[in-house]
Design an enzyme around this catalytic site. Sequence first.
Site, PDB file in Angstrom:
ATOM      1  N   HIS A   2      47.945  -8.108 -38.296  1.00  0.00           N
ATOM      2  CA  HIS A   2      47.542  -7.561 -37.000  1.00  0.00           C
ATOM      3  C   HIS A   2      46.580  -8.514 -36.299  1.00  0.00           C
ATOM      4  CE1 HIS A   2      43.523  -6.382 -38.436  1.00  0.00           C
ATOM      5  NE2 HIS A   2      44.107  -5.829 -39.504  1.00  0.00           N
ATOM      6  N   CYS A  12      43.815  -6.675 -44.727  1.00  0.00           N
ATOM      7  CA  CYS A  12      44.983  -7.173 -43.989  1.00  0.00           C
ATOM      8  C   CYS A  12      44.850  -8.675 -43.729  1.00  0.00           C
ATOM      9  CB  CYS A  12      45.085  -6.452 -42.646  1.00  0.00           C
ATOM     10  SG  CYS A  12      45.343  -4.670 -42.789  1.00  0.00           S
TER      11      CYS A  12
END
Length: 164
Positions: free
Chosen positions: A128, A140
């Site tokens: 992301h 992430c």
Amino acid sequence: MSPHDMILTPTGLRFLGRVWPCTIGRGGLSGTKREGDGATPRGVHHIVGMFYRPDRLPAPAPWAIPIGPRDLWSDDIRDPAYNQLVRAPHGFSHEAMRRADPMYDLVLVTDWNWPEAEPGRGSAIFLHQWRRRCFPTAGCVAFSRADLHAIAPKAVPGTRVVVR
């Protein structure tokens, strides 16, 4: 290894002949990922989904799914839908997919601990947009907006994400 693999290196994510600057989890890399540890899990993962905010950008790929106002991602180890997309109202702990900030305007979902999630092994390992350069994630892999928007249309379901 294939040039179509995404390979995490000390200098960024190598993909299609280029190294893209990125950030990883505040807990570094881990071979024993646990919910809440902030680590990016080591291993060979695969892209299994792409979500985007249709009110903020056009579909980045034909297979991308719009994020709706009620879309959430379960991160509660007690939830039978742990590490799955769920809809509000939802009685367990979760992350909102439709955020006020642009961090999840475009999200590539990996198959880390998915689809048959082991409770506590970690959830929501996405690619992301970063908050800012060099700012770690909760596990992430994150990129600048421009780089993520360049990477996403080139990724396909099954693209390997190699984290050594």
